[in-house]
Design a protein around this motif. Structure first.
Motif, PDB file in Angstrom:
ATOM      1  N   UNK A 360       0.844  -1.193   0.000  1.00 17.16           N
ATOM      2  CA  UNK A 360       0.000   0.000   0.000  1.00 17.16           C
ATOM      3  C   UNK A 360       0.878   1.242   0.000  1.00 17.16           C
ATOM      4  N   UNK A 503      -4.151 -10.023  -4.955  1.00 15.63           N
ATOM      5  CA  UNK A 503      -4.421  -9.267  -3.724  1.00 15.63           C
ATOM      6  C   UNK A 503      -5.729  -8.489  -3.823  1.00 15.63           C
ATOM      7  N   UNK A 504      -5.900  -7.759  -4.906  1.00 16.08           N
ATOM      8  CA  UNK A 504      -7.089  -6.899  -4.968  1.00 16.08           C
ATOM      9  C   UNK A 504      -8.134  -7.431  -5.950  1.00 16.08           C
ATOM     10  N   UNK A 505      -9.378  -7.161  -5.635  1.00 17.66           N
ATOM     11  CA  UNK A 505     -10.505  -7.717  -6.376  1.00 17.66           C
ATOM     12  C   UNK A 505     -10.493  -7.391  -7.869  1.00 17.66           C
ATOM     13  N   UNK A 506     -10.362  -6.110  -8.254  1.00 14.02           N
ATOM     14  CA  UNK A 506     -10.534  -5.806  -9.682  1.00 14.02           C
ATOM     15  C   UNK A 506      -9.557  -6.538 -10.581  1.00 14.02           C
ATOM     16  N   UNK A 508      -7.754  -9.356  -9.760  1.00 15.08           N
ATOM     17  CA  UNK A 508      -7.887 -10.810  -9.605  1.00 15.08           C
ATOM     18  C   UNK A 508      -9.057 -11.354 -10.414  1.00 15.08           C
ATOM     19  N   UNK A 544      -9.829   1.237  -9.997  1.00 16.22           N
ATOM     20  CA  UNK A 544      -9.911   0.652  -8.662  1.00 16.22           C
ATOM     21  C   UNK A 544      -8.757  -0.270  -8.294  1.00 16.22           C
ATOM     22  N   UNK A 546      -5.116  -1.827  -7.327  1.00 16.26           N
ATOM     23  CA  UNK A 546      -4.185  -1.360  -6.323  1.00 16.26           C
ATOM     24  C   UNK A 546      -2.818  -0.996  -6.893  1.00 16.26           C
TER      25      UNK A 546
ATOM     26  N   UNK B  45      -5.745  -2.734   4.894  1.00 15.79           N
ATOM     27  CA  UNK B  45      -5.358  -3.810   3.993  1.00 15.79           C
ATOM     28  C   UNK B  45      -5.467  -3.403   2.527  1.00 15.79           C
ATOM     29  N   UNK B  46      -6.564  -2.712   2.183  1.00 13.91           N
ATOM     30  CA  UNK B  46      -6.696  -2.188   0.823  1.00 13.91           C
ATOM     31  C   UNK B  46      -6.866  -3.231  -0.258  1.00 13.91           C
ATOM     32  N   UNK B  47      -7.543  -4.339   0.055  1.00  8.38           N
ATOM     33  CA  UNK B  47      -7.649  -5.385  -0.975  1.00  8.38           C
ATOM     34  C   UNK B  47      -8.985  -5.404  -1.707  1.00  8.38           C
ATOM     35  N   UNK B  48     -10.080  -5.065  -1.016  1.00 11.09           N
ATOM     36  CA  UNK B  48     -11.379  -5.197  -1.691  1.00 11.09           C
ATOM     37  C   UNK B  48     -11.596  -4.051  -2.674  1.00 11.09           C
ATOM     38  N   UNK B  49     -10.983  -2.937  -2.395  1.00 13.99           N
ATOM     39  CA  UNK B  49     -11.012  -1.718  -3.213  1.00 13.99           C
ATOM     40  C   UNK B  49     -12.380  -1.032  -3.238  1.00 13.99           C
ATOM     41  N   UNK B  50     -13.359  -1.537  -2.483  1.00 15.37           N
ATOM     42  CA  UNK B  50     -14.695  -0.935  -2.485  1.00 15.37           C
ATOM     43  C   UNK B  50     -14.658   0.490  -1.932  1.00 15.37           C
ATOM     44  N   UNK B 149     -11.583 -13.067   0.170  1.00 11.25           N
ATOM     45  CA  UNK B 149     -10.143 -12.792   0.330  1.00 11.25           C
ATOM     46  C   UNK B 149      -9.857 -11.415   0.927  1.00 11.25           C
TER      47      UNK B 149
END
Lengths: 618, 239
Positions: A360, A503-506, A508, A544, A546, B45-50, B149
């Motif tokens: 981050x 790691x991040x949704x968009x 992945x 969006x 990371x 954590x910054x993973x979901x990005x929502x 996740x």
């Protein structure tokens, strides 16, 4: 219990001082020795380094060159990037499969040879290529494949596969590689002859602040792709509070189609290391790391030797700044197969011996980087520019290029052109001129900047190579008449899907959805709404995600939708009956049909109409 | 240095403290920024990005971005809400989420987020992955089909329970949560009283034998959308 393994693993851990931040090196050493990092080995590593067992497993499962399952004594990794596919990857693969009697991903029953595929290995100018353990084999054909397998079965020594060496340092006794440099232009700046020691001498004759000022005057921007001003990065790092600053050279050249750093490291290593040392002096660092991608392992011994010679000659190590002002040394950190590690914070994670997950930001590396230390991460080519700037002055450097993009750019050109290789051109050179240089004038499309860049059509060939027009870290892939550009897009998406850290949704999920969507288009089963979905997905991923990987991975789709809309429109249509074309009723009810022992008249009636419609449409 | 940091969210002036993340200052000001992987008290954590917002025009996750004076944050814009919808839809198609018989229904943050954002059905095709269920532990269950996740169990176990029962393995679409010591939850030192069990926003980490205990109508999100507590918490304070 096999105490033999335990003893050996313990020895490896001891050699690296039981330092958990060297976990990647430990795991790699175990992989080399045992051809895997087994459950048992992971237990021992965890115990010895006093870290959770899951941390070891997490790392091993992240890197492509580490595996829990045992590999053959020889691992053949076929490069399957787009350029290799254009140059006969499928034939090579099939020949290997046939000759070895195994499928891709398998190991021969005697446990000797494993056959795998891998992403770009930095040899697009001499495709189709493969890694046989650490040995690079280039320009294969089916006949050569059969010989390779026969020879390997005889001696099991990949080094013996190399018959003739490439020019320059490729024939150095510590390299002994068949890789060719393919330097196609006279060197203006980065590729010009080296005046060893001169740049460092000049740098040390002025203050670190003056060094930074010189680099700023030269308006040097990072060559890796992002184009961040180098002098500013150094200033931030120098201004950071902690004293234990560090410089990292990013030699994780992973963008498919890029191979210029390979040539710089082979022929101009002194220029690279001088650049690192100057960077160290400028920011006030005591040490540096060269992060070398696993695919370039064949250069490691040679580079270690160059470092040793620099230490001997007083260009590195103790009292390099002179007058007892301190020391600066460089170590080489090997990667283990992960494209995302080219992203600077992921690269730092990897140097720290963990998964290559990006971090981050903030904090930025300049404040809080490698192990919390203020860190400047610079590209190989950027550091070569630094050396030249200090050697000949900012003014000489600024002679080349444009106002916003000063200096020259190294291009790695591959694909449908008669002279693939490395070219040094001033920024501002048009794509058309570039195509002239490499004999690729009949191109129907050029991928500028690798998969994360953009696909450019002939109407934009007058665009300039520079940061504010056609920006590239160096990859230029040329596609000639008859190439199926949609399958290129598809291959790029598959690459990003595989290389996403997850790691991040968009990133992945988005890459999977885009790849599947393109497959529907290719199969003629996409609806017009699919194209709207691509746009929505792509925009969301860009905004969006990371890190740079997810922010650029939709580019293959977004840039072709813009430049080559015909690719899509010709394959996408409304279903005449108003059905959703991507939904295959026959496929959906197949399991139910099997279970019930009956066939659905409706499902197949529709499928038939669809086929007929398609046939009529063509 | 001043002990107040003044900035704006969607034009509303907000006061935070130095070192706070955007989402923390927003929460205290009664402004809800949608989120899934963020949980107060855990490492960002910054993973979901929502929770992605724009700060001075640049997108960033509100859970990791520190506030600075005069920062201009955009949160409730049409574009961002649409991106958030896209993300939540991605999560639905990435796993196997069957709300109608999931015992977390009504208390699930993912489901509640979908309702809040106005999602009725995902635009994207379902990926229908094949994922494991680990029911080896006597009191706890992991259903990987529903895992998004977010790493809340990983962080809570490590930082609150002091155990590090969980971590991530693999990468890309294959990334998954695993148990520290081996393959099964039963072999770990996970306990039903662990805070990590309650950290799961979805129905991936569940207590056994307590499902469906709360009737429909009395569940967490049956009446008010997710985030209402934050918006009610200091209503009017920011205005």
């Amino acid at each position: 219990m096999s105490t033999l393994l335990e003893t050996a693993v313990k020895k490896i851990c001891k050699k690296l001082d039981h330092d958990p931040t060297r976990l990647l090196d430990v795991a790699h050493a175990v992989q080399v020795k045992y051809r895997c990092v087994s459950d048992e080995a992971m237990d021992v590593i965890a115990r010895e380094l006093e870290i959770p067992r899951v941390t070891v497993e997490s790392l091993v499962s992240f890197y492509a060159f580490l595996s829990k399952e045992k590999k053959g004594r020889v691992v053949i990794r076929l490069c399957d990037d787009v350029i290799d596919r254009m140059h006969g990857y499928a034939r090579i693969r099939d020949a290997f499969c046939e000759e070895l009697g195994i499928q891709l991903g398998e190991t021969t029953p005697d446990g000797n040879i494993t056959l795998e595929r891998t992403a770009c290995i930095g040899m697009s100018d001499q495709a189709p290529a493969a890694l046989v353990n650490d040995v690079v084999v280039t320009r294969m054909n089916s006949d050569r494949v059969r010989e390779i397998v026969r020879e390997l079965r005889e001696h099991m020594d990949p080094r013996q596969l190399v018959r003739t060496y490439g020019r320059g340092n490729n024939s150095h006794e510590l390299v002994r590689s068949m890789v060719r440099n393919h330097i196609q232009t006279d060197g203006m700046v980065v590729l010009s002859p080296v005046n060893r020691g001169e740049a460092l001498r000049k740098a040390l004759s002025i203050s670190p602040q003056e060094v930074i000022r010189e680099v700023k005057t030269a308006r040097l921007r990072g060559r890796g792709g992002a184009g961040f001003p180098c002098g500013m990065k150094w200033e931030f790092t120098r201004a950071a509070e902690r004293d234990d600053k560090i410089v990292i050279c990013n030699a994780d050249e992973g963008e498919p189609g890029t191979f210029k750093d390979r040539v710089l490291l082979t022929e101009f290593p002194d220029r690279v290391f001088a650049g690192m040392t100057i960077a160290g002096y400028a920011i006030g660092a005591d040490d540096g790391i060269l992060y070398l991608r696993a695919e370039y392992t064949y250069l490691k011994a040679f580079l270690e030797d160059v470092l040793e010679r620099r230490r001997r000659d007083g260009l590195l190590g103790k009292d390099v700044w002179g007058m007892g002002k301190g020391h600066f040394d460089i170590r080489i950190q090997m990667g283990a197969g992960a494209y995302v590690c080219g992203e600077e914070t992921a690269l730092i994670s990897s140097c720290e011996g963990t998964r290559g997950d990006p971090k981050n930001r903030p904090p930025f590396p300049a404040q809080h980087g490698y192990l919390g230390r203020p860190t400047s991460v610079n590209n190989v080519e950027t550091l070569c520019c630094v050396t030249k700037i200090l050697e000949e002055g900012a003014a000489a450097f600024n002679q080349h290029g444009t106002q916003q993009s000063s200096g020259t750019k190294l291009l790695s050109i591959s694909g449908d052109c008669r002279s693939p290789g490395v070219f040094e051109v001033p920024f501002g050179t048009t794509l058309k001129e570039v195509l002239g240089l490499c004999d690729g004038e009949d191109a129907i499309a050029v991928q500028v900047g690798g998969p994360s860049g953009r696909m450019v059509g002939p109407e934009r060939f007058d665009g300039q190579i520079c940061f504010d027009d056609l920006s590239t870290g160096g990859s230029i892939m040329v596609f000639g008449p008859g190439r199926d550009l949609l399958s290129v897009v598809h291959a790029f998406l598959g690459f990003f899907e595989e290389e996403s850290c997850g790691y991040c949704t968009p990133c992945r999920v988005g890459n999977v959805l885009l790849r599947e969507g393109i497959e529907r288009v290719m199969a003629g089963r996409a609806d017009p709404e699919d194209l709207e979905q691509f746009q929505a997905l792509g925009k969301a991923m860009k905004a969006m995600s990371r890190c740079g990987l997810g922010q650029t991975s939709p580019n293959p789709v977004l840039t072709t939708l813009e430049s080559f809309p015909g690719l899509y429109e010709s394959r996408v249509a409304e279903d005449p009956d108003g059905y959703c074309r991507s939904f295959d009723l026959g496929e959906a009810v197949a399991l139910a049909e099997e279970l019930s022992g009956r066939t659905s008249a409706h499902a197949h009636a529709h499928a038939d109409t669809e086929t007929t419609t398609q046939r009529e449409g063509t | 240095m001043s002990d107040k940091v003044t900035f704006t969210i969607d034009g509303v002036e907000v006061e935070g403290r130095p070192g706070q993340k955007i989402i923390e200052a927003a929460d205290e000001a009664g402004i809800y920024i949608p989120r899934l992987c963020h949980q107060p008290g855990l490492e960002p954590f910054g993973s979901c990005r929502v929770c992605t917002v724009t700060a001075n025009g640049r997108p960033c996750s509100a859970c990791t971005q520190p506030i600075v004076p005069n920062m201009i944050v955009q949160n409730d814009t049409a574009a961002l809400q649409d991106y958030r919808k896209t993300l939540v839809e991605m999560m639905f198609v990435e796993g196997n989420h069957f709300c109608m018989f999931c015992e977390k229904s009504g208390n699930c943050e993912l489901q509640a987020m979908a309702y809040r954002l106005g999602i009725t059905v995902p635009r994207f095709p379902f990926l229908f992955p094949k994922r494991e269920i680990d029911a080896s532990h006597p009191d706890i269950l992991i259903d990987h089909n529903r895992c998004i996740l977010c790493g809340r169990c990983v962080r809570t176990s490590r930082d609150v329970d002091g155990k590090q029962v969980f971590d991530f393995v693999e990468r890309g679409p294959h990334k998954r949560v695993t148990v520290r010591t081996g393959t099964r939850l039963a072999d770990s030192d996970a306990d039903v009283s662990d805070a990590a069990v309650d950290a799961c926003p979805v129905g991936a980490l569940l207590r056994k034998r307590v499902g469906y205990a709360v009737p429909v109508g009395k569940r967490l999100y049956d009446h008010e959308p997710i985030g209402s507590d934050i918006e009610a918490g200091s209503a009017g304070k920011g205005n």
